[in-house]
Write a protein that holds these residues in place. Structure first.
Motif, PDB file in Angstrom:
ATOM      1  N   MET A 444       0.644  -1.314  -0.155  1.00  0.00           N
ATOM      2  CA  MET A 444      -0.091  -0.089   0.000  1.00  0.00           C
ATOM      3  C   MET A 444       0.751   1.173   0.099  1.00  0.00           C
ATOM      4  N   GLN A 445       1.890   1.239   0.850  1.00  0.00           N
ATOM      5  CA  GLN A 445       2.668   2.363   0.829  1.00  0.00           C
ATOM      6  C   GLN A 445       3.433   2.636  -0.479  1.00  0.00           C
ATOM      7  N   SER A 446       3.879   1.503  -1.140  1.00  0.00           N
ATOM      8  CA  SER A 446       4.448   1.949  -2.573  1.00  0.00           C
ATOM      9  C   SER A 446       3.661   2.354  -3.529  1.00  0.00           C
ATOM     10  N   ALA A 447       2.212   1.991  -3.484  1.00  0.00           N
ATOM     11  CA  ALA A 447       1.350   2.552  -4.514  1.00  0.00           C
ATOM     12  C   ALA A 447       0.954   3.893  -4.088  1.00  0.00           C
ATOM     13  N   ALA A 448       0.901   4.125  -2.871  1.00  0.00           N
ATOM     14  CA  ALA A 448       0.579   5.285  -2.251  1.00  0.00           C
ATOM     15  C   ALA A 448       1.580   6.436  -2.908  1.00  0.00           C
ATOM     16  N   ARG A 449       2.931   6.251  -2.483  1.00  0.00           N
ATOM     17  CA  ARG A 449       3.940   7.052  -2.816  1.00  0.00           C
ATOM     18  C   ARG A 449       3.902   7.148  -4.351  1.00  0.00           C
ATOM     19  N   LYS A 450       3.603   6.039  -5.082  1.00  0.00           N
ATOM     20  CA  LYS A 450       3.880   6.321  -6.561  1.00  0.00           C
ATOM     21  C   LYS A 450       2.636   7.163  -7.057  1.00  0.00           C
ATOM     22  N   ASN A 451       1.431   7.025  -6.765  1.00  0.00           N
ATOM     23  CA  ASN A 451       0.396   8.000  -7.212  1.00  0.00           C
ATOM     24  C   ASN A 451       0.226   8.958  -6.238  1.00  0.00           C
ATOM     25  N   GLN A 452       0.867   9.329  -5.177  1.00  0.00           N
ATOM     26  CA  GLN A 452       0.496  10.562  -4.283  1.00  0.00           C
ATOM     27  C   GLN A 452      -0.855  10.330  -3.728  1.00  0.00           C
ATOM     28  N   TRP A 453      -1.110   9.240  -3.409  1.00  0.00           N
ATOM     29  CA  TRP A 453      -2.502   8.782  -2.482  1.00  0.00           C
ATOM     30  C   TRP A 453      -2.457   8.835  -0.991  1.00  0.00           C
ATOM     31  N   PRO A 454      -3.513   9.355  -0.208  1.00  0.00           N
ATOM     32  CA  PRO A 454      -3.195   9.269   0.972  1.00  0.00           C
ATOM     33  C   PRO A 454      -3.234   7.681   1.536  1.00  0.00           C
ATOM     34  N   LEU A 455      -2.450   7.431   2.331  1.00  0.00           N
ATOM     35  CA  LEU A 455      -2.372   5.917   2.738  1.00  0.00           C
ATOM     36  C   LEU A 455      -3.614   5.603   3.478  1.00  0.00           C
ATOM     37  N   ASP A 456      -3.888   6.460   4.289  1.00  0.00           N
ATOM     38  CA  ASP A 456      -5.377   5.854   5.078  1.00  0.00           C
ATOM     39  C   ASP A 456      -6.617   5.616   4.663  1.00  0.00           C
ATOM     40  N   LYS A 457      -6.543   6.033   3.165  1.00  0.00           N
ATOM     41  CA  LYS A 457      -7.595   5.723   2.280  1.00  0.00           C
ATOM     42  C   LYS A 457      -7.509   4.624   1.451  1.00  0.00           C
ATOM     43  N   MET A 458      -6.327   3.740   1.606  1.00  0.00           N
ATOM     44  CA  MET A 458      -5.982   2.740   0.673  1.00  0.00           C
ATOM     45  C   MET A 458      -6.500   1.550   1.397  1.00  0.00           C
ATOM     46  N   THR A 459      -6.697   0.492   0.495  1.00  0.00           N
ATOM     47  CA  THR A 459      -7.284  -0.782   0.895  1.00  0.00           C
ATOM     48  C   THR A 459      -6.676  -1.779  -0.130  1.00  0.00           C
ATOM     49  N   LEU A 460      -6.536  -3.019   0.348  1.00  0.00           N
ATOM     50  CA  LEU A 460      -5.693  -3.948  -0.502  1.00  0.00           C
ATOM     51  C   LEU A 460      -6.829  -4.700  -1.364  1.00  0.00           C
ATOM     52  N   GLN A 461      -6.684  -5.030  -2.473  1.00  0.00           N
ATOM     53  CA  GLN A 461      -7.681  -6.142  -3.000  1.00  0.00           C
ATOM     54  C   GLN A 461      -6.794  -7.155  -3.693  1.00  0.00           C
ATOM     55  N   CYS A 462      -7.739  -8.123  -3.642  1.00  0.00           N
ATOM     56  CA  CYS A 462      -6.858  -9.526  -4.017  1.00  0.00           C
ATOM     57  C   CYS A 462      -7.461 -10.362  -5.146  1.00  0.00           C
ATOM     58  N   ASP A 463      -6.654 -10.589  -6.296  1.00  0.00           N
ATOM     59  CA  ASP A 463      -7.159 -11.270  -7.515  1.00  0.00           C
ATOM     60  C   ASP A 463      -6.458 -12.856  -7.425  1.00  0.00           C
ATOM     61  N   VAL A 464      -7.148 -13.550  -7.653  1.00  0.00           N
ATOM     62  CA  VAL A 464      -6.639 -15.056  -7.946  1.00  0.00           C
ATOM     63  C   VAL A 464      -6.395 -15.172  -9.231  1.00  0.00           C
ATOM     64  N   THR A 465      -5.103 -15.592  -9.582  1.00  0.00           N
ATOM     65  CA  THR A 465      -4.745 -15.924 -10.993  1.00  0.00           C
ATOM     66  C   THR A 465      -4.825 -17.507 -11.401  1.00  0.00           C
ATOM     67  N   LYS A 466      -4.799 -17.703 -12.454  1.00  0.00           N
ATOM     68  CA  LYS A 466      -4.712 -19.266 -12.694  1.00  0.00           C
ATOM     69  C   LYS A 466      -3.583 -19.716 -13.227  1.00  0.00           C
ATOM     70  N   LYS A 467      -2.523 -18.856 -12.747  1.00  0.00           N
ATOM     71  CA  LYS A 467      -1.335 -19.397 -12.935  1.00  0.00           C
ATOM     72  C   LYS A 467      -0.221 -19.852 -11.824  1.00  0.00           C
ATOM     73  N   THR A 468       0.698 -20.567 -11.819  1.00  0.00           N
ATOM     74  CA  THR A 468       1.475 -20.927 -10.804  1.00  0.00           C
ATOM     75  C   THR A 468       2.640 -20.097 -10.745  1.00  0.00           C
ATOM     76  N   ARG A 469       3.494 -19.933  -9.366  1.00  0.00           N
ATOM     77  CA  ARG A 469       4.406 -18.921  -9.329  1.00  0.00           C
ATOM     78  C   ARG A 469       5.571 -19.061 -10.348  1.00  0.00           C
ATOM     79  N   GLU A 470       5.840 -20.223 -11.131  1.00  0.00           N
ATOM     80  CA  GLU A 470       6.915 -20.250 -11.981  1.00  0.00           C
ATOM     81  C   GLU A 470       6.568 -19.464 -13.316  1.00  0.00           C
TER      82      GLU A 470
END
Length: 495
Positions: A444-470
């Motif tokens: 969240m901190q990285s995304a906030a710094r990059k886009n200059q968003w306030p950190l306390d307004k950030m939330t995490l979102q999670c997507d499940v992919t069909k790929k493996t880590r390789e």
């Protein structure tokens, strides 16, 4: 009573509730009772740990030449962990011990919940039908929330101190509300029970929702039409007397199964596995600890431990050189900070492992005197358990020593790869951190710094992919790919 040849009155019965400054009172009571043949009860001796050795001496003195009617009763709370066992051995060995185990299973819990009331309770309310039905449903609800603990995190996300006080107060509230209103205020009652009486203990939103759902199922207008099932095959009973309800539980309650808690039968697998592992672990720990070789000659205990110890020391990598790593970094991004924190905590753990293993090695060679810490380490290695001193400095894990150590080496390898050039791995092993939460914050901190968003307004979102880590060659532009999470009691439907 006369049968004991002993008549009770306040003169020859001394009841001392221990706590600050009560030790003197207790000693006086014991001296007097020993001389005159009185009975003494000392309550809650776990509160006066320092005084217990004096108590032991006193009881020893009075064991000779005291009056033959002299008796001492002692009560204490159960200790939460083996380290808190403070009652001196002398007292334990010379006493008859009685423990009050909490009930297990729905049957025992339901009877125990109902035991808090009596025939008079059932008759106290003018709205007899409603009162009795809701009281019985509350007893069932109480038994469910108390016994649901055994399913671990599939039961409750956290463990809560629900107690009989919650149940008895809820019943008083029920009585007051029924006496005061013409209609049964189902919503109000459910709110009071689920958000205040029981909900007062609950700190997790999902657990609160679970508690609320149970009450919506158990306490609703249909219960008076006799159509409400508390569990499959267990309807709310009609109007009976107190003994009738106990009898009803014996006759109608289905056999113990996760169905009684509204759970799938598989929910029990984890609980049963844990119970049997605990049993075998205790049996293993009770094996004789003689290091001499039994019949037919095998490897001695020391040799087993020594081989394991050498193998571990050989495989353990050197600690991370934090100063050197810091020199490589141009910019301390949130990810780099997380990497450093992980390295520091890993150093603390590996240095403790090395120190304790080398110390034990010297002990086994006879160059150092064996201490109790070394003994404990040796026993843990022999029983394939993770030693206590390591657990304190490590991440949560339920693995046995072999798989725990392999997992440790895998975690170090991941960190080494990451700190090689400090570029974020293409897929991050989230479960391999001491503090996975800090990595999520870093995202969240990285995304906030990059886009200059306030950190306390950030939330995490999670997507499940069909790929493996390789399948990933590089990290995403925003956020991170993570792997290493497991699902219990469910799976992804890849379709």
């Amino acid at each position: 009573g006369k049968k004991l040849g002993y008549t009770f009155n306040n003169r020859n019965f001394h009841n001392v509730s221990l706590g600050q400054g009560q030790e003197v009172v207790a000693e006086q009571a014991l001296d007097l009772a020993a001389k005159e043949g009185h009975w003494v009860i000392l309550q809650n001796i776990h509160l006066v740990a320092k005084w217990l050795s004096s108590l032991e001496k006193k009881l020893e003195q009075h064991s000779e030449s005291s009056h033959q009617d002299f008796r001492v009763f002692i009560s204490a709370e159960p200790a939460p962990s083996p380290e808190s066992h403070i009652i001196p051995q002398g007292i334990l060995e010379n006493s008859i011990k009685i423990t009050n185990e909490p009930p297990t299973g729905m049957h025992a819990n339901l009877h125990k919940a109902l035991d808090n009331f009596n025939q008079d309770t059932l008759e106290m309310c003018t709205r007899e039908n409603e009162f009795k039905s809701i009281l019985f449903a509350l007893c069932y609800f109480h038994a469910v929330v108390a016994e649901r603990r055994k399913f671990g995190p599939q039961g409750w996300n956290r463990s809560y101190p629900f107690n009989t006080g919650d149940l008895t107060i809820s019943v008083s509230v029920l009585y007051n509300y029924l006496e005061a209103s013409t209609k049964v205020p189902y919503d109000d009652l459910r709110y009071l029970f689920g958000e205040i009486m029981y909900g007062g203990h609950i700190t997790d939103d999902w657990d609160r929702r679970l508690c609320r759902t149970y009450l919506e199922e158990f306490i609703k207008p249909e219960m008076l039409e006799g159509e409400l099932l508390l569990a499959p095959g267990f309807p709310v009973p009609g109007n009976m007397d107190y003994n009738g309800y106990h009898q009803y539980i014996d006759d109608a309650l289905p056999p113990e199964s996760p169905y009684l808690y509204g759970l799938h039968p598989n929910a029990e697998i984890g609980f049963l596995t844990q119970t049997s592992e605990k049993l075998f672990r205790v049996v293993l720990e009770m094996q004789p600890r003689d290091s001499s070789v039994g019949e037919g000659g095998g490897v001695t205990r020391e040799e087993t431990v020594k081989a394991l110890l050498e193998e571990m020391l050989e495989k353990l990598m050197d600690e991370f050189n934090i100063a050197e790593l810091m020199g490589k970094v141009e910019e301390r991004t949130p990810y780099v900070v997380v990497a450093f924190q992980e390295c520091e905590r890993m150093n603390i753990l590996t240095s403790e492992i090395k120190r304790s293993l080398q110390e034990l090695d010297l002990g086994l060679k006879g160059e150092l005197t064996m201490t109790s810490a070394m003994e404990n380490l040796q026993n843990a290695l022999f029983l394939d358990m993770v030693p206590e001193s390591w657990v304190k400095k490590a991440y949560p894990s339920t693995a046995s020593l072999g798989s725990w150590f392999a997992d440790l080496l895998a975690r170090i390898k991941e960190l080494e790869a990451w700190t090689g050039d400090f570029s974020l791995p293409s897929a991050v092993w989230l479960a391999g951190f001491f503090n996975p939460q800090s990595f999520l914050t870093a995202i969240m901190q990285s995304a906030a710094r990059k886009n200059q968003w306030p950190l306390d307004k950030m939330t995490l979102q999670c997507d499940v992919t069909k790929k493996t880590r390789e399948d990933f060659a590089s990290p995403p532009r925003e956020g991170a790919y993570v792997h290493g999470l497991f699902m219990e009691g469910a799976r992804w439907e890849a379709q």
